[in-house]
Design an enzyme around this catalytic site. Structure first.
Site, PDB file in Angstrom:
ATOM      1  N   ALA A 100       0.826  -1.210   0.000  1.00 39.30           N
ATOM      2  CA  ALA A 100       0.000   0.000   0.000  1.00 39.30           C
ATOM      3  C   ALA A 100       0.861   1.261   0.000  1.00 39.30           C
ATOM      4  CB  ALA A 100      -0.928   0.001   1.217  1.00 39.30           C
ATOM      5  N   TYR A 136       3.993   1.467  -1.180  1.00 42.85           N
ATOM      6  CA  TYR A 136       4.612   1.531  -2.503  1.00 42.85           C
ATOM      7  C   TYR A 136       3.629   2.124  -3.518  1.00 42.85           C
ATOM      8  CZ  TYR A 136       6.690  -0.024  -6.915  1.00 42.85           C
ATOM      9  OH  TYR A 136       7.198  -0.066  -8.185  1.00 42.85           O
ATOM     10  N   LYS A 149      21.529 -23.099 -15.023  1.00 45.14           N
ATOM     11  CA  LYS A 149      21.071 -22.818 -16.383  1.00 45.14           C
ATOM     12  C   LYS A 149      19.563 -22.537 -16.293  1.00 45.14           C
ATOM     13  CE  LYS A 149      20.941 -24.449 -21.143  1.00 45.14           C
ATOM     14  NZ  LYS A 149      19.529 -24.068 -21.330  1.00 45.14           N
TER      15      LYS A 149
END
Length: 677
Positions: A34, A36, A116
């Site tokens: 919230a 952010y 990988k």
């Protein structure tokens, strides 16, 4: 006023990119979602009011733009070549030998090793620290310009501090397992087609012409090398280059290492393989590179691959095979599970002949039929499952009619012939015959004897099946009946000599007088797991008190709601179950205690959820410490959860805790809360 706005915009951009780095690269968020969102909304509003201050590297540019008509081509200044593959230890030994011979080196070589990734290779171009272009690998010489889509990936920095005039970073775009599961769950809820695996999801998301779609897909990125760089002298080794990229705030894989010689390579391969299923992302092997850049340059390339690197592949986790039949299995609680009988196929390191189809809804959604060619997946110890069918390979009666009909769940139990029901709100179909159904009878006894329940050592699945099939036992109570279970009768079973029979009888005898919590768990009441069994035993004290409780009394127990209460009431209302319990009472299978509501301990009334791998404590040890302090450990995160204790690779519980604003602790903070630090 303008200078104040500029300063605020600069501060917001700095804060938002800092939080992006903490969340998407370090996986260590510092603020709730919230907060952010509030910062991002403020920045969007300021840029909308002052469009002259908007810049291409602003965090607001990560939301996507209008759709493109097509991707432009990008010619790679330095080719993005693929790696040769190794599939055995012999291949790795040969690779190392060729490298030593090519360099005229008699001793052990130093290698940089890393996972990988099973994603999509891309290249990122930065000019004076500014992200200017990104492209796919394509054919190695020419790729597609996917810059707009790459801007939406929060793990990719849009601006670099202390960067050289020109920098080209190579890496992999991928989708984390938790985000893949969320994407497919959303697709299911909308009735849309699901992605087969995270790699397909990542590739499909990155190659969207509409970057707004990509922005919703939660892709991530790991850097693994450099294509071209100008204006700076690189360190002498690949490992140091990766450290430098990390300091530039590119995400670099924490699983990378520096090893020496063939044994170092093979040890890393085995170590990485052992924790493959616990990694937050999919991998399909390990990559080995000569660590010293001078040695890489000296060896050069052959055809379309470098001589100084190789990919050591794990056995495939997905393969194609054919469905030869679809059978239905009946589980301990009566759930009917469709199972695909497959043409044998080697996948995930073993030969697979069966794969779960979960339930009737899943079979219909995937439209799996006998004769279909299917993708089968097996990861680690996970039960193999059918991921998808290949419709173009379906056997057809004619041009429009499939040879085989769609699957339909039987209306009667395949084991006992009792009616099958599907309760409202449930995906599973169930046999209605309870412990009188042979399949449920076997599974109920196996569960009763399991380690966390009555812990009857030596009473395994195969032995229970024999004992039920030969009529020795029908219910758990028969285990304590000396007329049914004795040396003579047990010794007649396959692979049961007198010594084995004697040991089993001793184990059954030792299982008497179990504490009430274990006995409640052993009964196999639907929706009652280990923690709920402990709570019930602690709250009621005696089995009689539990059996006499009504719904209101049951729901006074922590985390027992209407569904669990209904399961308990239904179990004890069944005359057959009560008869079995009375026989177990006569056999002194359990011992009652006294009601002991949890009031002691400074964590009384607090609910914890454990997720991920803690550095030092096992999950059982952490749980025991919390319970000793009066706290409770639950299996899922809800609004009632007080703390989530998170270790490495925490998964969906961590995400749910963030969404609900639940306090998240690491191991050190837990120990501090417990008063142990």
């Amino acid at each position: 006023m303008s200078s104040e706005v500029e300063r605020r915009i600069a501060e917001l951009r700095r804060l938002i990119e800092h939080h992006n780095y903490q969340y998407y690269v370090l996986d260590a968020p510092e603020v709730p979602d919230a907060e952010y969102d509030r910062l991002l909304r403020e920045l969007q509003a300021l840029e909308a009011a002052h469009p002259e201050l908007a810049t291409p590297d602003s965090p607001t540019q990560r939301v996507g733009a209008a759709p493109l008509k097509a991707f432009a081509e990008v010619a790679h200044a330095v080719p993005m070549l693929s790696l040769n593959n190794a599939f055995s230890e012999e291949d790795v030994v040969a690779f190392d030998r060729r490298a030593r011979e090519g360099l005229g080196h008699d001793g052990e070589l130093e290698y940089a090793v890393e996972p990988k990734f099973d994603g999509l290779a891309i290249t990122l171009h930065y000019q004076d620290g500014q992200f200017v272009q990104g492209a796919t690998r394509g054919d190695g010489y020419t790729g597609e310009d996917v810059s707009a889509n790459l801007r939406t990936i929060h793990a990719i920095p849009l601006k670099l501090e202390d960067a050289p005039p020109w920098l080209e970073v190579r890496g992999e775009v991928l989708m984390l397992k938790r985000d893949f599961e969320r994407l497919n769950a959303d697709a299911r809820s909308r009735g849309e087609k699901e992605f087969a695996n995270p790699r397909n999801a990542a590739a499909g998301s990155l190659r969207q012409l509409d970057s707004r779609v990509t922005a919703r897909r939660r892709l991530t990125f790991f850097a693994y090398g450099i294509g071209r760089v100008e204006g700076v002298e690189l360190p002498p080794t690949h490992g140091e280059v990766m450290d430098w990229l990390g300091r530039l705030r590119f995400p670099v894989c924490p699983e990378r290492r520096i090893v020496r010689g063939v044994q170092g390579l093979l040890h890393y391969f085995a170590e990485l393989g052992a924790k493959r299923d616990k990694l937050p992302y999919e991998i399909d092997g390990a990559v080995y590179k000569l660590n010293r850049l001078a040695e890489q340059e000296a060896l050069g390339f052959v055809a379309r691959a470098p001589r100084w690197a190789i990919a050591h592949k794990y056995p495939a986790q997905e393969e194609l095979t054919v469905v030869e039949a679809i059978d239905v299995q009946v589980g301990r609680t009566g759930v009917l599970t469709p199972v695909a009988r497959l043409k044998p196929v080697f996948v995930g390191g073993v030969t697979v002949t069966n794969a779960t189809l979960h339930n009737e809804d899943e079979v219909r959604r995937k439209d799996v039929r006998v004769g279909d060619t299917v993708i089968v997946r097996r990861a680690g110890d996970v039960i193999p499952e059918v991921v998808a069918i290949l419709p173009e390979r379906r056997p057809m009666r004619d041009l429009v009619t499939p040879l085989h009909e769609p699957f339909a769940m039987p209306t009667r139990c395949p084991e006992c012939g009792a009616p099958v029901v599907k309760l409202e709100g449930e995906a599973a179909a169930r046999c209605t015959n309870g412990l009188s159904c042979p399949a449920q009878r076997k599974q109920a006894i196996i569960h009763f004897a399991s380690r966390r329940a009555m812990d009857i050592e030596g009473l395994g699945d195969k032995l229970v099946e024999q004992m039920v099939d030969k009529g020795l036992i029908e219910t758990p109570a028969d285990l304590y009946d000396v007329k049914k279970i004795n040396l003579v009768k047990l010794s007649e079973l396959e692979r049961m000599a007198e010594k084995s029979a004697s040991n089993l009888i001793a184990a059954i005898e030792a299982s008497r007088h179990k504490d009430l919590a274990r006995f409640i768990l052993a009964l196999g009441i639907r929706n009652v797991g280990e923690q709920t069994a402990k709570d019930l035993a602690r709250h009621f004290g005696t089995l009689d008190a539990l059996m006499q409780a009504d719904a209101a009394m049951l729901m006074q127990v922590p985390d027992v709601g209407p569904v669990v209460a209904e399961s308990i009431l239904a179990f004890f209302a069944e005359p057959h179950n009560r008869a079995v319990i009375e026989r177990l009472r006569a056999a002194q299978a359990w011992q009652d205690g006294a009601a002991q509501p949890v009031t002691a301990g400074h964590l009384a009334g607090k609910t914890f959820v454990l997720t991920g791998t803690l550095p030092d404590l096992s999950r059982e040890a952490a749980k025991a410490r919390i319970e000793a302090a009066g706290g409770k450990v639950a299996g899922s995160v809800s609004k009632k959860t007080d703390y989530v204790v998170a270790g490495a690779d925490p998964g969906s519980k961590y995400t749910k805790a963030q969404e609900l604003g639940v306090t998240i602790l690491d191991e050190a903070q837990l120990l501090e809360l417990l008063g142990e630090k």
